[in-house]
Design an enzyme around this catalytic site. Structure first.
Site, PDB file in Angstrom:
ATOM      1  CD  GLU A 145      -2.703  -1.516  -0.063  1.00 11.03           C
ATOM      2  OE1 GLU A 145      -2.924  -0.442  -0.705  1.00 11.03           O
ATOM      3  OE2 GLU A 145      -2.941  -2.586  -0.418  1.00 11.03           O
ATOM      4  CD  GLU A 224      -3.059  -3.822  -7.307  1.00 11.29           C
ATOM      5  OE1 GLU A 224      -2.493  -4.295  -6.142  1.00 11.29           O
ATOM      6  OE2 GLU A 224      -3.523  -2.562  -6.931  1.00 11.29           O
TER       7      GLU A 224
END
Length: 292
Positions: A145, A224
């Site tokens: 994150e 991602e």
């Protein structure tokens, strides 16, 4: 229900604000006595397309807290919260970022990052993830994150969303105008667009919007892979991230609000891979193992 009502309220507020702006600037008056004014239409599309995307980004952190019930950890009340702040702070320091806000929310295993900029970001993690992962695996998720923030993924995807929104709005109205003009050929061209224009624009907004979603999701999947690689770099090894992904592969990911779903660690695949914000976990693991 709370998440749905917040999403509806936000969308209505954005539409209202942009409608007022376009009215005050005259941007919505792109039909003239001579036909369609492409310059004004493009200006209108830019306001609506980028305005909607950036307003959503600006509100993303607030909406994320409200919709998940996330509680920002300011003074740690236990060892888990102390570890959480220390771990996020360590990853942020390695990434050259100021300390993000850190929050915990009740829910199934998941985590997400959001915020309008690198200097105003939030990392939130669910209780389900903290309870079901080892500390090393959870640290890898948090590093993932933080990597999203360091890579500027929220802003990047907002810019992409703004571009595709602009094209959708512009092209739908151009097609609507041509269809309406063709059907009214020989009729009164000075009376403005007719019902054919409205119907065509609605159909094109939906069709082009689906294509735009595919484009945005493609870039989301690419980000991602970058965030996974960023987590491996921050931790000095890809092994914890691989272990975290393997564990997530056997879990049921908790739902996230739509405006932060693309920055979550784990997302349920859509009914088609083209509409999924995340690549299959097996492909992410394969990419990390090959890179390692």
């Amino acid at each position: 229900m709370k998440r749905i009502m917040l999403l509806i309220a936000t969308n209505l507020a954005i539409v209202l604000v942009l409608g007022i702006v376009s009215t005050l600037t005259g941007a919505n008056r792109f039909f003239t006595s001579g036909g369609l004014d492409f310059g004004r239409l493009l200006f209108f599309a830019l306001i609506m397309g980028f305005g909607g995307a950036f307003i959503s980004l600006w509100l993303s952190k607030t909406i994320a807290k409200w919709s998940t019930g996330a509680r920002v950890v300011e003074s740690p009340a236990n060892s888990t919260e102390f570890w959480l702040l220390e771990t996020v702070g360590r990853s942020a320091q390695k990434a050259g970022l100021p300390m993000p806000e850190v929050a915990i929310y009740e829910g199934e295993p998941n985590a997400f990052a959001t915020g309008a900029s690198r200097n105003s970001s939030l990392v939130a993690v669910s209780t389900g993830l903290l309870q079901s992962m080892t500390r090393a695996e959870a640290e890898a998720v948090l590093a993932h994150e933080v990597a999203h923030i360091a890579n500027g993924d929220m802003v990047t995807l907002t810019l992409i969303q703004g571009v595709v929104n602009t094209f959708v709005i512009f092209l739908a109205r151009v097609v609507g105008w041509f269809v309406d003009s063709a059907l009214r050929k020989g009729g009164d061209e000075q009376s403005g667009p007719g019902i054919a224009y409205t119907i065509t624009v609605v159909i094109c907004d939906i069709a082009f919007g689906i294509l735009a979603c595919i484009i945005v999701m493609y870039f989301s999947r690419a980000r991602e892979f970058r965030a996974d690689a960023g987590a491996a770099q921050l931790m000095g090894t890809p092994r914890p991230m691989v272990a975290a992904l393997r564990r997530l592969g056997g879990m049921e990911a908790g739902d996230l609000p739509q405006n932060v779903a693309t920055a979550g660690i784990n997302a349920r695949p859509g009914w088609l891979d083209l509409f999924s914000s995340h690549p299959p976990i097996a492909r992410r693991i394969e990419a990390l193992e090959h890179a390692g």
